[in-house]
Scaffold this motif. Sequence first.
Motif, PDB file in Angstrom:
ATOM      1  N   ILE A   1      20.458   3.329  20.215  1.00  0.00           N
ATOM      2  CA  ILE A   1      20.103   4.306  21.239  1.00  0.00           C
ATOM      3  C   ILE A   1      19.438   5.505  20.564  1.00  0.00           C
ATOM      4  O   ILE A   1      19.868   5.946  19.498  1.00  0.00           O
ATOM      5  CB  ILE A   1      21.348   4.752  22.023  1.00  0.00           C
ATOM      6  N   THR A   2      18.391   6.024  21.171  1.00  0.00           N
ATOM      7  CA  THR A   2      17.675   7.172  20.602  1.00  0.00           C
ATOM      8  C   THR A   2      17.773   8.367  21.536  1.00  0.00           C
ATOM      9  O   THR A   2      18.033   8.231  22.734  1.00  0.00           O
ATOM     10  CB  THR A   2      16.198   6.847  20.352  1.00  0.00           C
ATOM     11  N   ILE A   3      17.536   9.555  20.976  1.00  0.00           N
ATOM     12  CA  ILE A   3      17.586  10.784  21.762  1.00  0.00           C
ATOM     13  C   ILE A   3      16.486  11.726  21.306  1.00  0.00           C
ATOM     14  O   ILE A   3      16.193  11.821  20.115  1.00  0.00           O
ATOM     15  CB  ILE A   3      18.974  11.475  21.646  1.00  0.00           C
ATOM     16  N   MET A   4      15.870  12.410  22.265  1.00  0.00           N
ATOM     17  CA  MET A   4      14.861  13.416  21.953  1.00  0.00           C
ATOM     18  C   MET A   4      14.923  14.531  22.987  1.00  0.00           C
ATOM     19  O   MET A   4      15.379  14.330  24.111  1.00  0.00           O
ATOM     20  CB  MET A   4      13.463  12.796  21.903  1.00  0.00           C
ATOM     21  N   GLU A   5      14.480  15.718  22.563  1.00  0.00           N
ATOM     22  CA  GLU A   5      14.489  16.876  23.459  1.00  0.00           C
ATOM     23  C   GLU A   5      13.090  17.041  24.032  1.00  0.00           C
ATOM     24  O   GLU A   5      12.109  17.147  23.294  1.00  0.00           O
ATOM     25  CB  GLU A   5      14.905  18.139  22.693  1.00  0.00           C
ATOM     26  N   THR A   6      12.974  17.058  25.371  1.00  0.00           N
ATOM     27  CA  THR A   6      11.669  17.101  26.031  1.00  0.00           C
ATOM     28  C   THR A   6      11.547  18.249  27.023  1.00  0.00           C
ATOM     29  O   THR A   6      10.641  18.263  27.844  1.00  0.00           O
ATOM     30  CB  THR A   6      11.397  15.779  26.758  1.00  0.00           C
ATOM     31  N   GLY A   7      12.467  19.213  26.959  1.00  0.00           N
ATOM     32  CA  GLY A   7      12.452  20.312  27.914  1.00  0.00           C
ATOM     33  C   GLY A   7      11.305  21.282  27.684  1.00  0.00           C
ATOM     34  O   GLY A   7      10.697  21.330  26.613  1.00  0.00           O
ATOM     35  N   GLU A   8      11.025  22.091  28.693  1.00  0.00           N
ATOM     36  CA  GLU A   8      10.008  23.135  28.603  1.00  0.00           C
ATOM     37  C   GLU A   8      10.686  24.447  28.226  1.00  0.00           C
ATOM     38  O   GLU A   8      11.582  24.901  28.940  1.00  0.00           O
ATOM     39  CB  GLU A   8       9.272  23.278  29.940  1.00  0.00           C
TER      40      GLU A   8
ATOM     41  N   HIS B   1      24.879  28.054  24.237  1.00  0.00           N
ATOM     42  CA  HIS B   1      23.546  28.490  23.818  1.00  0.00           C
ATOM     43  C   HIS B   1      22.525  28.539  24.946  1.00  0.00           C
ATOM     44  O   HIS B   1      21.398  28.977  24.734  1.00  0.00           O
ATOM     45  CB  HIS B   1      23.024  27.554  22.716  1.00  0.00           C
ATOM     46  N   GLY B   2      22.915  28.095  26.147  1.00  0.00           N
ATOM     47  CA  GLY B   2      21.967  28.088  27.263  1.00  0.00           C
ATOM     48  C   GLY B   2      21.628  29.460  27.794  1.00  0.00           C
ATOM     49  O   GLY B   2      20.626  29.630  28.487  1.00  0.00           O
ATOM     50  N   GLY B   3      22.477  30.437  27.488  1.00  0.00           N
ATOM     51  CA  GLY B   3      22.200  31.810  27.922  1.00  0.00           C
ATOM     52  C   GLY B   3      22.522  32.049  29.381  1.00  0.00           C
ATOM     53  O   GLY B   3      23.441  32.795  29.718  1.00  0.00           O
ATOM     54  N   ARG B   4      21.791  31.398  30.256  1.00  0.00           N
ATOM     55  CA  ARG B   4      21.976  31.616  31.701  1.00  0.00           C
ATOM     56  C   ARG B   4      22.276  30.320  32.446  1.00  0.00           C
ATOM     57  O   ARG B   4      22.037  30.217  33.646  1.00  0.00           O
ATOM     58  CB  ARG B   4      20.715  32.259  32.277  1.00  0.00           C
ATOM     59  N   THR B   5      22.789  29.345  31.756  1.00  0.00           N
ATOM     60  CA  THR B   5      23.020  28.031  32.365  1.00  0.00           C
ATOM     61  C   THR B   5      23.936  28.124  33.584  1.00  0.00           C
ATOM     62  O   THR B   5      25.026  28.677  33.515  1.00  0.00           O
ATOM     63  CB  THR B   5      23.652  27.058  31.349  1.00  0.00           C
ATOM     64  N   SER B   6      23.465  27.591  34.706  1.00  0.00           N
ATOM     65  CA  SER B   6      24.281  27.558  35.919  1.00  0.00           C
ATOM     66  C   SER B   6      24.441  26.140  36.453  1.00  0.00           C
ATOM     67  O   SER B   6      25.297  25.879  37.288  1.00  0.00           O
ATOM     68  CB  SER B   6      23.650  28.434  37.018  1.00  0.00           C
TER      69      SER B   6
ATOM     70  N   GLY C   1      16.461  27.032  27.348  1.00  0.00           N
ATOM     71  CA  GLY C   1      15.653  25.995  26.732  1.00  0.00           C
ATOM     72  C   GLY C   1      15.596  26.110  25.218  1.00  0.00           C
ATOM     73  O   GLY C   1      16.246  26.963  24.611  1.00  0.00           O
ATOM     74  N   ILE C   2      14.791  25.264  24.621  1.00  0.00           N
ATOM     75  CA  ILE C   2      14.661  25.191  23.162  1.00  0.00           C
ATOM     76  C   ILE C   2      13.208  25.416  22.774  1.00  0.00           C
ATOM     77  O   ILE C   2      12.311  24.770  23.330  1.00  0.00           O
ATOM     78  CB  ILE C   2      15.144  23.816  22.652  1.00  0.00           C
TER      79      ILE C   2
ATOM     80  N   GLY D   1      12.104  27.973  27.972  1.00  0.00           N
ATOM     81  CA  GLY D   1      12.257  28.970  29.019  1.00  0.00           C
ATOM     82  C   GLY D   1      12.706  28.403  30.346  1.00  0.00           C
ATOM     83  O   GLY D   1      13.085  29.138  31.258  1.00  0.00           O
ATOM     84  N   LYS D   2      12.680  27.063  30.474  1.00  0.00           N
ATOM     85  CA  LYS D   2      13.045  26.431  31.741  1.00  0.00           C
ATOM     86  C   LYS D   2      14.207  25.453  31.594  1.00  0.00           C
ATOM     87  O   LYS D   2      14.446  24.634  32.480  1.00  0.00           O
ATOM     88  CB  LYS D   2      11.828  25.718  32.339  1.00  0.00           C
ATOM     89  N   GLY D   3      14.909  25.537  30.463  1.00  0.00           N
ATOM     90  CA  GLY D   3      16.078  24.690  30.283  1.00  0.00           C
ATOM     91  C   GLY D   3      15.889  23.609  29.241  1.00  0.00           C
ATOM     92  O   GLY D   3      14.765  23.222  28.910  1.00  0.00           O
TER      93      GLY D   3
END
Length: 217
Positions: free
Chosen positions: A188-195, A126-131, A154-155, A197-199
């Motif tokens: 343990i906890t998890i959260m998404e903090t990305g920007e 789902h990353g599209g352009r992940t490198s 990104g998300i 369009g930038k991953g």
Amino acid sequence: LEQANRKLHLLSSITRHDIKNKLTGVMGYLELSLGSTEDPALLEYLKRAETSANAIRQQIEFTKEYEDLGIKAPGWYAFTPLVAEIRKQLDLGTVVVDDETDGLQIYADPMFSKVLYNLMDNSLRHGGRTSRIRLTVRTGVENCTLVYADDGVGIPAGDKEKIFNRIARTNAGIGLFLVREVLSITGITIMETGEPGKGARFEISIPRGKFQMNSNN
């Protein structure tokens, strides 16, 4: 409790096997039906039925993943060897994985490897352009934070919490729901903090007593 768990495990395994057998027959007849008519309206109905059947199959596979959750006692797992193992299981292509966790060990459920697998699989699908995928860790007094980041699309801001729901718009939702459940067993906890369009960027917070750093540096 152990006896009850074994019985429930056996029941779910038998039920899942029987449903999959029947579903295989249903999908076979749908395929034959799709090739036996040219009626546009009928084809549309059959395609919708096929979509629903595929969704059922995915949900059945999810129950297989979920039934082992919490069955075995948590233990200590070295993070870097897990990364190496997941690399072998996924077709990374040209995607570079930078592991900068420097001797991190985590106290978690035995299904912890699925956490990393799902995150990396989502980056690839789902990353599209992940490198590049980067894994880093920062330690504090009360916890340490394992950061998983990729350079994909990104998300969207509105989906940062929705992606962890049981019912989501993509298959990734099922995987991330399982990820959060596995981690929660040992606090343990998890959260998404990305920007957007930038991953994608996932911050996994591990409480004190549930991590060790065996650093060579």
